[in-house]
Scaffold this active site. Sequence first.
Site, PDB file in Angstrom:
ATOM      1  N   GLY A 190      32.753  39.760  42.511  1.00  0.00           N
ATOM      2  CA  GLY A 190      32.135  38.558  43.075  1.00  0.00           C
ATOM      3  C   GLY A 190      33.005  37.962  44.162  1.00  0.00           C
ATOM      4  N   GLY A 195      36.657  34.424  41.720  1.00  0.00           N
ATOM      5  CA  GLY A 195      37.741  35.294  41.262  1.00  0.00           C
ATOM      6  C   GLY A 195      38.949  34.482  40.804  1.00  0.00           C
ATOM      7  CD  GLU A 212      36.671  46.496  42.470  1.00  0.00           C
ATOM      8  OE1 GLU A 212      36.406  46.510  43.694  1.00  0.00           O
ATOM      9  OE2 GLU A 212      37.412  47.334  41.934  1.00  0.00           O
ATOM     10  CB  CYS A 246      31.520  43.851  48.917  1.00  0.00           C
ATOM     11  SG  CYS A 246      31.347  45.458  48.122  1.00  0.00           S
TER      12      CYS A 246
END
Length: 462
Positions: A190, A195, A212, A246
Amino acid sequence: MQNDQVFPELAVLRKTFEQGITRDFSWRRSQLLALEAFLVEREEDIADAVHDDFRKSPAETFLTETGYLRGEIRFALKHLKSWMKPHRVSIPLIYQPGKGSYSREPYGVVLIIGAWNYPLNLSLAPLISAIAAGNCAVVKPSELAPHTSKLIAEGLGRYVDRRAICVIEGGVEKTKALLEERFDYLFFTGSQSTGREVMHAAARHLTPLTLELGGKCPCIVDEDTDLRVAARRIVWAKFLNAGQTCIAPDYLLVHEKVEGELFGQMREAISDFYGSDPRMSPDYPRIVNRHHFHRLEKLLAASSSWSGGITDEDDYYVAPTILQGVTPGDEVMLLEIFGPLLPVIAYSDIDAALVTIRSVSQPLALYLFSSDPKLQDKVVRHSCSGGVCINDLLFQASVSRLPFGGIGSSGFGSYHGKAGFDTFSFQRSVLKRSIFPDPDLRYPPYGRRKLRFLKRIVTLFH
Ligand code: NAD
């Protein structure tokens, strides 16, 4: 402290793990096959759910979600036995007689928190690794892709062992409540800001974790490349999933000599792929929700010159858009774009381009189009990113043999293939010694003679 009344599923999972059920090779294999059956038998339902979430085409869903996951499962099934094998090590003379080995052990009950942009992939790819490594797992798919989240929650339980794998749906509050619990490993995909919160929650229980995250992935286009191929690949990678990827190229750094030609080739590629009005293309997805739509509209309004740029709030549609004349200080360069806007910055000196990249952030991916091997080496050596792909984009994340993950602000830890198995397991060493002989040398009282002897042998036989 465990609060099993809030999440009674966790007590079931913990008991299953304690009973050792998930450690067996045959259990791991059966669960990977069950996951594969879910993906094969429910393929159409999955494609429908992802389409309902943000109008992604069935072909794109196959390519980036179900097809990819099935490949990962096949890869894990093929290599699982060898991954699980203990490694024997030789034992120095002074510790003999003895035998040493280490093996990869599952953590226990793990929590996987997924993001919405690849709603199946980002929840189930870590689950493949978690199962392969012998864990029990809670999967929390993203609430921002509600149709896919519901399908995972309802569908998966009919295939996999519910004593060991469960899906918990919910939004921010539910995720926060889950993070109050003690897990043995956390795997989060996310944003950077969430995070930080996940890492904070992990610290409370000293839980190891993988993050990630996202960031601004640069793509350099050198003058020495085939501009038509570069343009087609960049347009494909950027506007796949409407830029909500991403590892999509966030911005381009283009050699000033080829900027004009690349721009023309990219416009042509957009028209080839999505037609003169991409809104009508069945292959062009929408922005996931109003919040992200408005965020992108604001970025567009702050830009001075673009091609594309049409938006429609009723449909959360943002056209494939190329932003020209951008400078590193512009608003669009401050944060990850995560949408179909592609800023182009011209450069004349590669060293200055590399300075720009290093000043932005540590990205998840870095791309370069160049036929010059010296330049390829230079760019790799003088930059830092989770992964690199030269003369193409995105595929570095599709090769199961390549670890996938970020660095610095784009996260830490990695997965896919063996890297995922390693992430969800830890190395446990076992030394077996014989009860005889039992020389007096290591026991006190030591005295000077013993110490002299110890000094001679302890460093000698390692
Ligand atoms: P997000 O951080 O908003 O949400 C991710 C997950 O965290 C969701 O399941 C959500 O329920 C939960 N969550 C949200 N806020 C929370 C909070 N305050 N406390 C606890 N849990 C919370 O991210 P997103 O919008 O779903 O995803 C987009 C981001 O993810 C982008 O930055 C993108 O680059 C990144 N991303 C990274 C990867 C990768 O592999 N590195 C893959 C996809 C997306």
